[in-house]
Scaffold this motif. Structure first.
Motif, PDB file in Angstrom:
ATOM      1  N   UNK A  88       0.950  -1.460   0.215  1.00 25.77           N
ATOM      2  CA  UNK A  88      -0.425   0.104  -0.009  1.00 25.77           C
ATOM      3  C   UNK A  88       0.740   1.678  -0.255  1.00 25.77           C
ATOM      4  N   UNK A  89       0.624   1.738  -1.110  1.00 22.59           N
ATOM      5  CA  UNK A  89       1.477   3.484  -0.758  1.00 22.59           C
ATOM      6  C   UNK A  89      -0.253   4.303  -0.581  1.00 22.59           C
ATOM      7  N   UNK A  90       0.670   4.673   0.569  1.00 22.16           N
ATOM      8  CA  UNK A  90      -0.845   6.219   1.482  1.00 22.16           C
ATOM      9  C   UNK A  90      -0.450   6.796   0.430  1.00 22.16           C
ATOM     10  N   UNK A  91      -1.717   7.855   1.342  1.00 22.27           N
ATOM     11  CA  UNK A  91      -1.707   8.794  -0.240  1.00 22.27           C
ATOM     12  C   UNK A  91      -0.223  10.088   0.679  1.00 22.27           C
ATOM     13  N   UNK A  92      -0.309  10.744  -0.581  1.00 25.80           N
ATOM     14  CA  UNK A  92       1.087  11.593  -0.764  1.00 25.80           C
ATOM     15  C   UNK A  92       1.854  11.520  -0.154  1.00 25.80           C
ATOM     16  N   UNK A  93       2.248  10.078  -0.751  1.00 24.94           N
ATOM     17  CA  UNK A  93       4.212   9.726   0.039  1.00 24.94           C
ATOM     18  C   UNK A  93       4.042   8.933  -1.283  1.00 24.94           C
ATOM     19  N   UNK A  94       5.532   8.679  -1.200  1.00 27.28           N
ATOM     20  CA  UNK A  94       6.610   7.995  -2.429  1.00 27.28           C
ATOM     21  C   UNK A  94       7.175   6.252  -1.903  1.00 27.28           C
TER      22      UNK A  94
END
Length: 119
Positions: A88-94
């Motif tokens: 999972x790539x959390x919102x507003x992250x890279x």
């Protein structure tokens, strides 16, 4: 914010960590958009195509599990594969990640030039 998946965080070389930090700085999060910034491309000893990218997520949480992704070269489809990883790539992250396209996912021979991954 740049984050590293747990296994990556434990094993990544310091120079690679710095490289990803620089890529993230040069490719800021764009609201409403997911980007797969190309980093490194290679074949391994099993002839799998290893496409390393920095996933830059300006949307809600992005989940890889059961997602069909595409590998293009010069805007021509070369491979497609459904991934089963629990990422999972959390919102507003890279998040840095390497997608492995196995030989059976290849539609044509890859040249490893002018490439991109997309969903």
């Amino acid at each position: 914010m740049l984050i590293f998946e747990e296994k990556w965080d434990r094993t990544i070389a310091e120079r690679d960590r710095k490289m990803y930090e620089e890529i993230y700085t040069k490719n800021p999060i764009q609201e409403g958009k997911i980007q797969f910034i190309p980093v490194r491309i290679a074949f391994n000893h099993r002839n799998d195509l290893l496409a390393s990218v920095c996933i830059v997520n300006g949307m809600d949480d992005w989940i890889l599990e059961n997602r069909l992704l595409f590998y293009f070269e010069d805007n021509v489809l070369v491979a497609e594969k459904r991934f089963t990883h629990n990422l999972t790539v959390p919102a507003n992250t890279a998040v840095p990640w390497t997608f492995i396209f196995t030989p059976d996912s290849m539609i044509r021979q890859a040249t490893l030039k002018n490439w991109e991954v997309s969903n």
